[in-house]
Scaffold this motif. Structure first.
Motif, PDB file in Angstrom:
ATOM      1  N   VAL A 184       0.877  -1.176   0.000  1.00  0.00           N
ATOM      2  CA  VAL A 184       0.000   0.000   0.000  1.00  0.00           C
ATOM      3  C   VAL A 184       0.909   1.219   0.000  1.00  0.00           C
ATOM      4  CG1 VAL A 184      -1.869   1.188   1.188  1.00  0.00           C
ATOM      5  CG2 VAL A 184      -1.696  -1.306   1.329  1.00  0.00           C
ATOM      6  N   GLN A 232       2.062   5.421  -0.272  1.00  0.00           N
ATOM      7  CA  GLN A 232       1.770   6.724   0.319  1.00  0.00           C
ATOM      8  C   GLN A 232       0.708   7.481  -0.498  1.00  0.00           C
ATOM      9  OE1 GLN A 232       5.291   9.133   0.777  1.00  0.00           O
ATOM     10  NE2 GLN A 232       4.155  10.868   1.611  1.00  0.00           N
ATOM     11  N   GLN A 277      -7.382   5.545   0.241  1.00  0.00           N
ATOM     12  CA  GLN A 277      -6.380   4.679   0.843  1.00  0.00           C
ATOM     13  C   GLN A 277      -7.014   3.378   1.333  1.00  0.00           C
ATOM     14  OE1 GLN A 277      -3.542   3.843   0.381  1.00  0.00           O
ATOM     15  NE2 GLN A 277      -2.231   5.287   1.471  1.00  0.00           N
ATOM     16  N   ILE A 331      -6.022  -0.443   0.275  1.00  0.00           N
ATOM     17  CA  ILE A 331      -5.767  -1.565   1.184  1.00  0.00           C
ATOM     18  C   ILE A 331      -6.591  -2.780   0.739  1.00  0.00           C
ATOM     19  CG2 ILE A 331      -6.038  -2.401   3.558  1.00  0.00           C
ATOM     20  CD1 ILE A 331      -5.420   0.489   4.476  1.00  0.00           C
ATOM     21  N   PHE A 351       3.255  -1.479   4.169  1.00  0.00           N
ATOM     22  CA  PHE A 351       2.598  -0.173   4.244  1.00  0.00           C
ATOM     23  C   PHE A 351       3.674   0.902   4.202  1.00  0.00           C
ATOM     24  CE2 PHE A 351      -0.315  -3.105   6.275  1.00  0.00           C
ATOM     25  CZ  PHE A 351      -1.560  -2.698   5.805  1.00  0.00           C
ATOM     26  N   ASP A 352       3.680   1.681   3.134  1.00  0.00           N
ATOM     27  CA  ASP A 352       4.719   2.694   2.970  1.00  0.00           C
ATOM     28  C   ASP A 352       4.164   4.085   3.284  1.00  0.00           C
ATOM     29  OD1 ASP A 352       6.951   4.107   2.379  1.00  0.00           O
ATOM     30  OD2 ASP A 352       6.818   3.860   0.199  1.00  0.00           O
ATOM     31  N   VAL A 393       1.545   5.174   4.768  1.00  0.00           N
ATOM     32  CA  VAL A 393       0.220   5.222   4.158  1.00  0.00           C
ATOM     33  C   VAL A 393      -0.657   6.363   4.662  1.00  0.00           C
ATOM     34  CG1 VAL A 393       0.134   2.796   3.545  1.00  0.00           C
ATOM     35  CG2 VAL A 393      -0.646   3.514   5.799  1.00  0.00           C
ATOM     36  N   THR A 394      -0.260   7.000   5.747  1.00  0.00           N
ATOM     37  CA  THR A 394      -1.080   8.119   6.217  1.00  0.00           C
ATOM     38  C   THR A 394      -0.422   9.480   5.971  1.00  0.00           C
ATOM     39  OG1 THR A 394      -0.126   7.876   8.421  1.00  0.00           O
ATOM     40  CG2 THR A 394      -2.227   6.775   8.023  1.00  0.00           C
ATOM     41  N   ILE A 413      -6.218  -0.863   9.336  1.00  0.00           N
ATOM     42  CA  ILE A 413      -4.972  -1.620   9.541  1.00  0.00           C
ATOM     43  C   ILE A 413      -5.035  -2.370  10.871  1.00  0.00           C
ATOM     44  CG2 ILE A 413      -2.466  -1.452   9.741  1.00  0.00           C
ATOM     45  CD1 ILE A 413      -2.612   1.088   8.051  1.00  0.00           C
ATOM     46  N   MET A 437       2.963  -8.154   8.557  1.00  0.00           N
ATOM     47  CA  MET A 437       2.931  -6.747   8.132  1.00  0.00           C
ATOM     48  C   MET A 437       4.232  -6.037   8.460  1.00  0.00           C
ATOM     49  SD  MET A 437      -0.895  -5.336   8.618  1.00  0.00           S
ATOM     50  CE  MET A 437      -1.408  -5.730  10.265  1.00  0.00           C
ATOM     51  N   MET A 462       5.640  -2.090   8.202  1.00  0.00           N
ATOM     52  CA  MET A 462       5.212  -0.738   7.857  1.00  0.00           C
ATOM     53  C   MET A 462       6.243   0.320   8.199  1.00  0.00           C
ATOM     54  SD  MET A 462       2.115  -0.036  10.489  1.00  0.00           S
ATOM     55  CE  MET A 462       1.410  -1.645  10.611  1.00  0.00           C
ATOM     56  N   THR A 503       6.326   4.145   9.074  1.00  0.00           N
ATOM     57  CA  THR A 503       5.307   5.088   9.529  1.00  0.00           C
ATOM     58  C   THR A 503       5.912   6.227  10.344  1.00  0.00           C
ATOM     59  OG1 THR A 503       3.228   5.295  10.730  1.00  0.00           O
ATOM     60  CG2 THR A 503       4.816   3.723  11.609  1.00  0.00           C
TER      61      THR A 503
END
Lengths: 52, 268, 222
Positions: free
Chosen positions: B106, B108, B167, B171, B184-185, B187-188, B203, B214, B216, B218
């Protein structure tokens, strides 16, 4: 809502096996370096002169 | 050719193993002989200042970047290399395609397909990569979109969805391929503050899944602490410190970790 | 005015015949140009140097030399090498190959303009090159390249006037013939001018804009 993700998981592994058994890789013709300049040249910036 | 690297890791292998992985861009060494194991079903968060190589870790695992040295193993099998005559040689495209199905990502900036609806985005790969029937792909995609709370938006194009909704579609799209490992790169990072929560909730709901590992990257320290089994702090292409969330956040041993955390937590 | 009406009465039929030939030439040349552009535009992006090189040579040759010279080559020189085209075929082939080289650059440019994230998403979903291009990249690239293709097709329409020089009986050829017998240059070339203008502005441009709107809608652009 709770969904049965593990059923999806098993089914995927099953399909995966099948799809790779009968599929040949077709990436011999491969585009490289694409998007290295994303947001770069837009096609309408090309000038066109059909010269006679 | 790779000497001193096993052809596979046997039955009790970790889900992911980076073995002496080095990545350079020209003169710049982004990752320096990285060793990292991620166990099955483990949730690992990668934190660190920008330019520390943390996104590169995910991109190499997704095979978006080639590595310069070392070997990455996924589920015991080499990812970046393949065995031939009892040696590891650079993986060809066929090997990469086979291995890549284990991994989803997923991004950015969501990277949804703008010309397809939310449903179309989710159905695309199951149908056209796995060869699933339309009926089955539809059922699966509807389930997943409902799971991420978008049952009423399945026929919308991405342009009509908010960042948080996009987003969540992304996912669902990654999950539709049922990868063993989900990346998860940040993602927020591209989201407005008020919609970050809805993405994190999705998530969070995945964290209890028993067949998903997972990894990530973040900047959400609170979330990383809450959800992760392990935190890796990256600094200048190396893991400067790693450990359980509580240890990293409450009792960091490394001076760099302390500096980074105090800077980030002050800012919040 | 009276005079011009009489002129049209006498020669209108020939202008219509010529216009029909021009339309045929334009359609056939456009089909060829689109095919050639798609082929060489994608070859231009191959990582295999031989494929890429072939495309570059093609594009450079056809963009770098005059359309008229290319037309003469195809019609007068190729027969010496054993390849003979009738004049009608030689006409649209020359125009199509020439404009196709410009089109190839449009294809290449628009494929490159599709954001990098789209490739990465395809990659992460493990799509093959073929699926990725056909289902994700090309539909988006097409939307980007439609406006410049509108211009290119107008250039192509106007470029077909050159085929009169190998005596294809197109609109320009008829205008010259009529001028040769009547010496009414203003009427002859004026009429041709107006017809070319109308074909470009009343048929090609609105047609392309309609297609753009249609494709934009299909692509979810709001």
């Amino acid at each position: 809502m709770q969904i049965d993700l593990s059923a999806q998981y098993r089914r995927t592994r099953e399909l995966e096996k099948k799809s790779y058994d009968d599929e040949l890789p077709d990436d011999t013709f491969h585009i490289d370096n694409i998007g290295a300049h994303s947001g770069g040249i837009m096609p309408h910036q090309f000038t066109i002169h059909a010269s006679a | 050719m790779k000497e001193n690297f096993p052809l596979n890791l046997g039955s009790d292998a970790p889900m992911v193993r980076f073995s002496k992985v080095t990545k350079c861009y020209g003169e710049l060494t982004v990752l320096d002989s990285l060793d990292l194991d991620v166990q099955q079903n483990e949730i690992v968060s990668i934190i660190g200042p920008s330019g520390s190589g943390k996104t590169t870790v995910l991109r190499m695992l997704m095979t978006l970047e080639e590595i310069n040295d070392g070997v990455i193993y996924v589920d015991g099998q080499p990812l970046t290399h393949m065995p031939k005559n009892n040696e590891l040689i650079k993986a060809n495209e066929a090997h990469l395609r086979k291995m890549r199905n284990n991994i989803g990502m997923v991004f950015q900036h969501f990277n949804l397909f703008p010309h397809m609806t939310a449903l179309g985005n989710c159905m695309e790969a199951p149908m056209h990569v796995l060869g699933m029937s339309r009926t089955e792909a539809l059922a699966r995609s509807e389930e997943l979109l409902e799971m991420v709370g978008l049952a009423d938006k399945i026929h919308e194009h991405p342009a009509r969805l908010s960042g948080g909704q996009q987003q969540r579609v992304a996912i669902a799209r990654a999950l539709a391929m049922r990868p063993k490992i989900l990346l998860f790169d940040e993602v927020t990072s591209a989201l407005d503050p008020e919609v970050i929560g809805e993405v994190l909730n999705v998530i969070r709901s995945l964290a209890s899944e028993h067949s998903l590992t997972m990894l990530m990257v973040t900047h959400q320290m609170g979330f990383a602490r809450e959800i992760s089994d392990r935190i890796c702090f990256f600094y200048e292409g190396k893991i400067a410190e790693e450990g359980a969330p509580q240890q990293i956040f409450e009792n960091p041993q490394n001076e760099r970790t302390r500096q980074f955390l105090s800077a980030v937590l002050d800012a919040n | 005015m009276q005079h011009y009406l009489e002129y049209l009465q006498a020669y209108g039929g020939r202008f219509v015949d010529g216009t029909l030939v021009t339309i045929q030439q334009t359609l056939l040349a456009a089909l060829l140009a689109i095919f050639v552009a798609a082929l060489f535009g994608m070859m231009r992006l191959s990582e295999k140097w031989l494929i890429r090189g072939t495309s570059i040579v093609y594009i450079e040759f056809f963009r770098g030399t005059s359309l008229l010279v290319q037309l003469y080559w195809i019609f007068f020189v190729l027969p010496l090498l054993g390849v003979t085209f009738d004049k009608f075929t030689a006409g649209f082939v020359a125009v199509g190959l020439n404009l196709g080289a410009y089109g190839a650059e449009l294809v290449r440019g628009s494929i490159e303009a599709v954001p990098k994230g789209q490739y990465e998403a395809c990659h992460a979903l493990n799509m093959s090159y073929y699926k990725r291009m056909r289902r994700i990249i090309l539909p988006q690239a097409l939307l980007l390249m439609l406006p410049p293709w509108g211009n290119l097709l107008i250039e192509l329409l106007k470029g077909t006037a050159l085929v009169s020089l190998i005596s294809v009986t197109d609109l320009m050829f008829e205008a010259k013939q009529i001028n040769g017998t009547t010496y009414l240059s203003a009427e002859s070339f004026g009429t041709a001018l107006i017809i070319y203008y109308l074909m470009a502005r009343v048929v090609v441009s609105p047609g392309m804009r309609a297609f753009e709107r249609y494709w934009g809608k299909k692509m979810g652009r709001i």
